[in-house]
Design an enzyme around this catalytic site. Structure first.
Site, mmCIF file in Angstrom:
data_model
loop_
_atom_site.group_PDB
_atom_site.id
_atom_site.type_symbol
_atom_site.label_atom_id
_atom_site.label_comp_id
_atom_site.label_asym_id
_atom_site.label_seq_id
_atom_site.Cartn_x
_atom_site.Cartn_y
_atom_site.Cartn_z
ATOM 1 N N GLY A 161 0.816 -1.214 0.000
ATOM 2 C CA GLY A 161 0.000 0.000 0.000
ATOM 3 C C GLY A 161 0.845 1.255 0.000
ATOM 4 N N TYR A 162 1.903 1.247 0.793
ATOM 5 C CA TYR A 162 2.802 2.399 0.876
ATOM 6 C C TYR A 162 3.508 2.627 -0.456
ATOM 7 C CZ TYR A 162 6.480 5.407 2.840
ATOM 8 O OH TYR A 162 7.337 6.458 3.112
#
Length: 257
Positions: A161-162
């Site tokens: 996600g990052y």
């Protein structure tokens, strides 16, 4: 207003999100040292006597604290509306607030993905849209600075996600720069390397991983939050008047290795 030098921010009003500690605090202090007054924003920022507020005041600049949870779209919209409605227009917006969640991709739950993308990408766009529109409407030749990441260029491990959000930040930087440069608004990003902050504590606590990281960094050390401050001052001022849509690595040489 005529600047006395290419790095002089006297008279400017800067907004720094995620300002309570780490990179955000260091950027707020660096901007204040260059002459800017600062509005600091964080979900848990103290209304009075915060460390970042004291650091800004030590440079003779004013500090205003605001709270906003960047995972809450309504709070981000409200913050954007408040900033756009100030009697004194915002000159500099630093989108530093962020989150990171670690779990292998095959086991990465939706809620972790959604939280990181909301904080690290969606909130950045919503706030920049509102402040950028205000800059255009007021004829402010402003600066918007995103905090990207080495993972804007690389994939990372266990942080899908990052990595996706920070890659999106790099694209958003270019997209807004393309639209707003003609209005005199500089939109750029800083990509910090491995900086010794809370976000990297897990990596620094892993002896093998920390050693491998240090072996890859030509500078031979973890970065410090203060290392990002100078880059922010550069991108915020007249020195970067012809810099647009750039993602500037501040990484001790990691990407060049």
């Amino acid at each position: 207003m005529v600047d006395s030098g290419p790095f002089d921010l006297t008279g400017k009003l800067a907004v720094v999100t995620g300002a309570r500690r780490g990179i955000g605090k260091a950027i707020a202090e660096a901007l204040a040292a260059a002459g800017a007054d600062v509005i600091g924003v964080s979900a848990s920022l103290e209304a009075h006597d915060s460390a970042v507020g004291k650091a800004v005041a030590a440079h003779g600049r004013t500090f205003t604290a605001r709270r906003a949870d960047f995972a809450d779209r309504a709070q981000v919209r409200a913050l954007g509306a408040e900033l756009a409605g100030l009697d004194r227009p915002v000159d500099i917006l630093v989108n530093n607030a962020g989150a990171i969640e670690r779990a292998p991709a095959a086991e990465h739950p939706d809620e972790l993905w959604d939280h990181v993308v909301e904080v690290d990408l969606n909130a950045q766009f919503v706030l920049s849209r509102e402040v950028g529109k205000s800059m255009i409407d007021h004829g402010v030749r402003g600066r918007i600075i995103f905090i990207a990441s080495l993972l804007s260029f690389q994939g990372g491990v266990n942080v899908p996600g990052y990595a996706a959000a920070k890659s999106g930040v790099a694209g958003l930087t270019k997209a807004l720069a393309n639209e707003w440069a003609a209005h005199g608004i500089g939109v750029n990003a800083i990509a910090p390397g491995y900086i010794a902050t809370d976000n990297t504590q897990a990596l620094r606590d892993d002896t093998d991983r920390s050693r491998a990281i240090l072996e890859r960094i030509p500078a031979g050390r973890w970065g410090r939050a203060e290392d990002i401050g100078g880059a922010a001052v550069f991108l915020a001022g007249a020195a970067a008047a012809y810099v647009s849509g750039t993602v500037l690595p501040v990484d001790g040489g990691w990407l060049g290795r």
